[in-house]
Design a protein around this motif. Sequence first.
Motif, PDB file in Angstrom:
ATOM      1  N   GLU A 153       0.853  -1.184   0.000  1.00 28.69           N
ATOM      2  CA  GLU A 153       0.000   0.000   0.000  1.00 28.69           C
ATOM      3  C   GLU A 153       0.892   1.239   0.000  1.00 28.69           C
ATOM      4  OE1 GLU A 153      -3.581   2.086   2.605  1.00 28.69           O
ATOM      5  OE2 GLU A 153      -2.412   0.440   3.465  1.00 28.69           O
ATOM      6  N   VAL A 154       0.512   2.244  -0.765  1.00 26.64           N
ATOM      7  CA  VAL A 154       1.324   3.453  -0.852  1.00 26.64           C
ATOM      8  C   VAL A 154       0.504   4.668  -0.435  1.00 26.64           C
ATOM      9  CG1 VAL A 154       2.733   4.935  -2.322  1.00 26.64           C
ATOM     10  CG2 VAL A 154       2.694   2.463  -2.725  1.00 26.64           C
ATOM     11  N   SER A 155       1.014   5.385   0.559  1.00 27.49           N
ATOM     12  CA  SER A 155       0.453   6.672   0.958  1.00 27.49           C
ATOM     13  C   SER A 155       1.359   7.779   0.428  1.00 27.49           C
ATOM     14  CB  SER A 155       0.353   6.775   2.486  1.00 27.49           C
ATOM     15  OG  SER A 155      -0.551   5.833   3.010  1.00 27.49           O
ATOM     16  N   VAL A 156       0.783   8.971   0.242  1.00 28.58           N
ATOM     17  CA  VAL A 156       1.543  10.108  -0.264  1.00 28.58           C
ATOM     18  C   VAL A 156       1.202  11.347   0.545  1.00 28.58           C
ATOM     19  CG1 VAL A 156       1.763   9.183  -2.614  1.00 28.58           C
ATOM     20  CG2 VAL A 156      -0.245  10.575  -2.007  1.00 28.58           C
ATOM     21  N   SER A 157       1.877  12.452   0.231  1.00 26.87           N
ATOM     22  CA  SER A 157       1.665  13.697   0.961  1.00 26.87           C
ATOM     23  C   SER A 157       0.672  14.600   0.251  1.00 26.87           C
ATOM     24  CB  SER A 157       2.995  14.437   1.115  1.00 26.87           C
ATOM     25  OG  SER A 157       3.571  14.694  -0.161  1.00 26.87           O
ATOM     26  N   ALA A 158       0.094  15.531   1.030  1.00 25.31           N
ATOM     27  CA  ALA A 158      -0.836  16.523   0.494  1.00 25.31           C
ATOM     28  C   ALA A 158      -0.652  17.818   1.276  1.00 25.31           C
ATOM     29  CB  ALA A 158      -2.276  16.024   0.605  1.00 25.31           C
ATOM     30  N   TYR A 159      -1.006  18.940   0.656  1.00 24.20           N
ATOM     31  CA  TYR A 159      -0.677  20.253   1.229  1.00 24.20           C
ATOM     32  C   TYR A 159      -1.882  21.188   1.201  1.00 24.20           C
ATOM     33  CZ  TYR A 159       3.990  18.383   0.779  1.00 24.20           C
ATOM     34  OH  TYR A 159       5.095  17.578   0.896  1.00 24.20           O
ATOM     35  N   PRO A 160      -2.591  21.287   2.326  1.00 21.22           N
ATOM     36  CA  PRO A 160      -3.772  22.161   2.370  1.00 21.22           C
ATOM     37  C   PRO A 160      -3.474  23.617   2.044  1.00 21.22           C
ATOM     38  CG  PRO A 160      -3.747  20.689   4.255  1.00 21.22           C
ATOM     39  CD  PRO A 160      -2.424  20.531   3.572  1.00 21.22           C
ATOM     40  N   GLU A 161      -2.208  24.050   2.228  1.00 24.41           N
ATOM     41  CA  GLU A 161      -1.846  25.427   1.919  1.00 24.41           C
ATOM     42  C   GLU A 161      -0.914  25.504   0.708  1.00 24.41           C
ATOM     43  OE1 GLU A 161      -1.346  28.009   5.569  1.00 24.41           O
ATOM     44  OE2 GLU A 161      -1.202  26.013   6.496  1.00 24.41           O
ATOM     45  N   LYS A 162      -0.885  24.433  -0.081  1.00 19.71           N
ATOM     46  CA  LYS A 162      -0.052  24.349  -1.279  1.00 19.71           C
ATOM     47  C   LYS A 162       1.405  24.119  -0.919  1.00 19.71           C
ATOM     48  CE  LYS A 162       1.258  27.931  -3.705  1.00 19.71           C
ATOM     49  NZ  LYS A 162       2.716  27.640  -3.775  1.00 19.71           N
ATOM     50  N   ALA A 171      -1.670  23.477  -9.946  1.00 27.36           N
ATOM     51  CA  ALA A 171      -0.516  22.602 -10.186  1.00 27.36           C
ATOM     52  C   ALA A 171      -0.313  21.646  -9.010  1.00 27.36           C
ATOM     53  CB  ALA A 171       0.730  23.445 -10.415  1.00 27.36           C
ATOM     54  N   ASP A 172      -0.547  22.137  -7.807  1.00 28.65           N
ATOM     55  CA  ASP A 172      -0.374  21.306  -6.623  1.00 28.65           C
ATOM     56  C   ASP A 172      -1.371  20.158  -6.610  1.00 28.65           C
ATOM     57  OD1 ASP A 172       1.245  21.333  -4.055  1.00 28.65           O
ATOM     58  OD2 ASP A 172      -0.770  21.172  -3.230  1.00 28.65           O
ATOM     59  N   VAL A 173      -2.622  20.445  -6.946  1.00 33.45           N
ATOM     60  CA  VAL A 173      -3.645  19.404  -6.983  1.00 33.45           C
ATOM     61  C   VAL A 173      -3.376  18.434  -8.130  1.00 33.45           C
ATOM     62  CG1 VAL A 173      -6.110  18.939  -7.248  1.00 33.45           C
ATOM     63  CG2 VAL A 173      -5.352  20.856  -5.831  1.00 33.45           C
ATOM     64  N   ASP A 174      -2.865  18.953  -9.250  1.00 29.50           N
ATOM     65  CA  ASP A 174      -2.487  18.071 -10.352  1.00 29.50           C
ATOM     66  C   ASP A 174      -1.433  17.068  -9.908  1.00 29.50           C
ATOM     67  OD1 ASP A 174      -4.214  19.294 -12.106  1.00 29.50           O
ATOM     68  OD2 ASP A 174      -2.694  20.566 -13.048  1.00 29.50           O
ATOM     69  N   THR A 175      -0.479  17.526  -9.093  1.00 31.16           N
ATOM     70  CA  THR A 175       0.567  16.634  -8.583  1.00 31.16           C
ATOM     71  C   THR A 175      -0.029  15.535  -7.717  1.00 31.16           C
ATOM     72  OG1 THR A 175       2.239  18.382  -8.628  1.00 31.16           O
ATOM     73  CG2 THR A 175       2.654  16.518  -7.166  1.00 31.16           C
ATOM     74  N   LEU A 176      -0.960  15.902  -6.850  1.00 28.80           N
ATOM     75  CA  LEU A 176      -1.617  14.892  -6.018  1.00 28.80           C
ATOM     76  C   LEU A 176      -2.381  13.901  -6.887  1.00 28.80           C
ATOM     77  CD1 LEU A 176      -2.495  13.690  -3.311  1.00 28.80           C
ATOM     78  CD2 LEU A 176      -4.374  15.350  -3.273  1.00 28.80           C
ATOM     79  N   ALA A 187      -3.721   9.995   1.102  1.00 27.19           N
ATOM     80  CA  ALA A 187      -2.858  11.172   1.184  1.00 27.19           C
ATOM     81  C   ALA A 187      -2.893  11.692   2.609  1.00 27.19           C
ATOM     82  CB  ALA A 187      -3.318  12.261   0.214  1.00 27.19           C
ATOM     83  N   ILE A 188      -1.722  11.981   3.157  1.00 26.74           N
ATOM     84  CA  ILE A 188      -1.596  12.517   4.512  1.00 26.74           C
ATOM     85  C   ILE A 188      -1.137  13.964   4.392  1.00 26.74           C
ATOM     86  CG2 ILE A 188      -0.439  12.286   6.738  1.00 26.74           C
ATOM     87  CD1 ILE A 188       0.065   9.325   5.988  1.00 26.74           C
ATOM     88  N   THR A 189      -1.839  14.873   5.039  1.00 26.91           N
ATOM     89  CA  THR A 189      -1.534  16.282   4.833  1.00 26.91           C
ATOM     90  C   THR A 189      -0.377  16.781   5.694  1.00 26.91           C
ATOM     91  OG1 THR A 189      -2.919  17.316   6.564  1.00 26.91           O
ATOM     92  CG2 THR A 189      -4.025  16.653   4.509  1.00 26.91           C
ATOM     93  N   GLN A 190       0.229  17.858   5.202  1.00 23.87           N
ATOM     94  CA  GLN A 190       1.095  18.682   6.025  1.00 23.87           C
ATOM     95  C   GLN A 190       0.267  19.189   7.209  1.00 23.87           C
ATOM     96  OE1 GLN A 190       3.780  19.801   7.543  1.00 23.87           O
ATOM     97  NE2 GLN A 190       4.767  20.312   5.601  1.00 23.87           N
ATOM     98  N   VAL A 205      -9.664  18.996  -4.193  1.00 25.12           N
ATOM     99  CA  VAL A 205      -9.198  17.726  -4.745  1.00 25.12           C
ATOM    100  C   VAL A 205     -10.367  16.836  -5.154  1.00 25.12           C
ATOM    101  CG1 VAL A 205      -7.041  17.869  -3.456  1.00 25.12           C
ATOM    102  CG2 VAL A 205      -8.939  16.561  -2.502  1.00 25.12           C
ATOM    103  N   ARG A 206     -11.472  16.934  -4.442  1.00 24.63           N
ATOM    104  CA  ARG A 206     -12.641  16.153  -4.843  1.00 24.63           C
ATOM    105  C   ARG A 206     -13.171  16.647  -6.194  1.00 24.63           C
ATOM    106  NH1 ARG A 206     -10.837  12.797  -1.766  1.00 24.63           N
ATOM    107  NH2 ARG A 206     -11.632  12.420   0.329  1.00 24.63           N
ATOM    108  N   ALA A 207     -13.119  17.951  -6.402  1.00 25.22           N
ATOM    109  CA  ALA A 207     -13.570  18.516  -7.678  1.00 25.22           C
ATOM    110  C   ALA A 207     -12.687  18.051  -8.838  1.00 25.22           C
ATOM    111  CB  ALA A 207     -13.571  20.044  -7.601  1.00 25.22           C
ATOM    112  N   ARG A 208     -11.447  17.663  -8.551  1.00 29.76           N
ATOM    113  CA  ARG A 208     -10.539  17.152  -9.582  1.00 29.76           C
ATOM    114  C   ARG A 208     -10.625  15.640  -9.713  1.00 29.76           C
ATOM    115  NH1 ARG A 208      -8.282  17.328 -12.877  1.00 29.76           N
ATOM    116  NH2 ARG A 208      -6.029  17.586 -12.780  1.00 29.76           N
ATOM    117  N   GLY A 209     -11.564  15.009  -9.004  1.00 31.20           N
ATOM    118  CA  GLY A 209     -11.750  13.576  -9.130  1.00 31.20           C
ATOM    119  C   GLY A 209     -10.858  12.733  -8.242  1.00 31.20           C
ATOM    120  N   VAL A 210     -10.203  13.349  -7.271  1.00 33.37           N
ATOM    121  CA  VAL A 210      -9.376  12.595  -6.326  1.00 33.37           C
ATOM    122  C   VAL A 210     -10.274  12.114  -5.195  1.00 33.37           C
ATOM    123  CG1 VAL A 210      -7.444  12.699  -4.711  1.00 33.37           C
ATOM    124  CG2 VAL A 210      -7.325  13.939  -6.890  1.00 33.37           C
ATOM    125  N   ASP A 211     -10.425  10.787  -5.062  1.00 37.48           N
ATOM    126  CA  ASP A 211     -11.398  10.277  -4.099  1.00 37.48           C
ATOM    127  C   ASP A 211     -10.777   9.445  -2.980  1.00 37.48           C
ATOM    128  OD1 ASP A 211     -10.674   8.053  -5.529  1.00 37.48           O
ATOM    129  OD2 ASP A 211     -12.701   7.515  -6.186  1.00 37.48           O
TER     130      ASP A 211
END
Length: 308
Positions: A153-162, A171-176, A187-190, A205-211
């Motif tokens: 299983e792979v978790s990644v980072s996310a940034y509520p303030e970019k 661009a930040d959401v595209d990266t996620l 995704a685990i946030t800063q 991120v939900r609007a970009r289809g990240v679920d």
Amino acid sequence: MSDDQGNAQGGATGNSGSRRLPRISFEFFPPKTEEMERTLWATIKRLAPLEPSFVSVTYGAGGSTRERTHATIVRILKETRLTPAAHLTCVDASRADIDEVVARYHDAGVRHIVALRGDPASGMGGAYTAHPDGYQTSAELVASIKKRYPDIEVSVSAYPEKHPQSADFDADVDTLKAKVDAGATRAITQFFFDNDLYNRYVDRVRARGVDVPIVPGILPVQNFKQMSNVASRCGASVPSWLAEKFEGLDDDPETRKLIAAAVAAGQVQKLNKHGVDNFHFYTMNRADLVFAISHLLGFRANAAREAA
């Protein structure tokens, strides 16, 4: 541990009736000295009975803690019932070197990796340059891990303030999204202190289809000045109301702890009331504040089992 597995919080039961407890996880960093190692393992022993979904172990800037991270992960596997997640970065390493690290983890029984681009060896906030023979992005790293080891299983980072080095929020959401499309399942946030920042980010991120689950990273403030310095380097804002709460407490650690616990517990409880059911605590290798906050969430240590 998958999200389905995480839905059952086996040994952590409270006085909250039929209300399902949220899932919790803890982050540790590998110790540098024998004294720090004793502190870490005392912390693990204290928190293990809360039965977190997993515990992660960080990977230093430029891969500087590679062996210590591996040793800590292996010891957790051997001596506890906890599910460890190993942090891994792309910094200053070839694909072959990183692939070898992943293979070692898989051989040791690790089935969860937190895949990150990572901070350069110069430290957080420094300019990042990809290794010429390495993974150029964290999305590439995620894709490689999932291709070679589908059972990890792979978790990644996310940034509520970019992310501070992202051109803009899009661009930040595209990266996620690229990381999730590559196979990341969480995704685990800063860390952040204003819940509105998290809520707006999740909407983006939900609007970009990240679920996948966007797990809020919660940092109990052990030391306000140190936290402020870290926040300034990683692009996390520190609200004025938070600074005011710690004003005049530089020489009063006991009161600082009480304030820190109250602030973090309030943040978590408000998120939980609004439907957030998954929290990742940056423990700084200390148990007291995290244990207290977990208790306020309804967690009770499973006294019937050994801690470690």
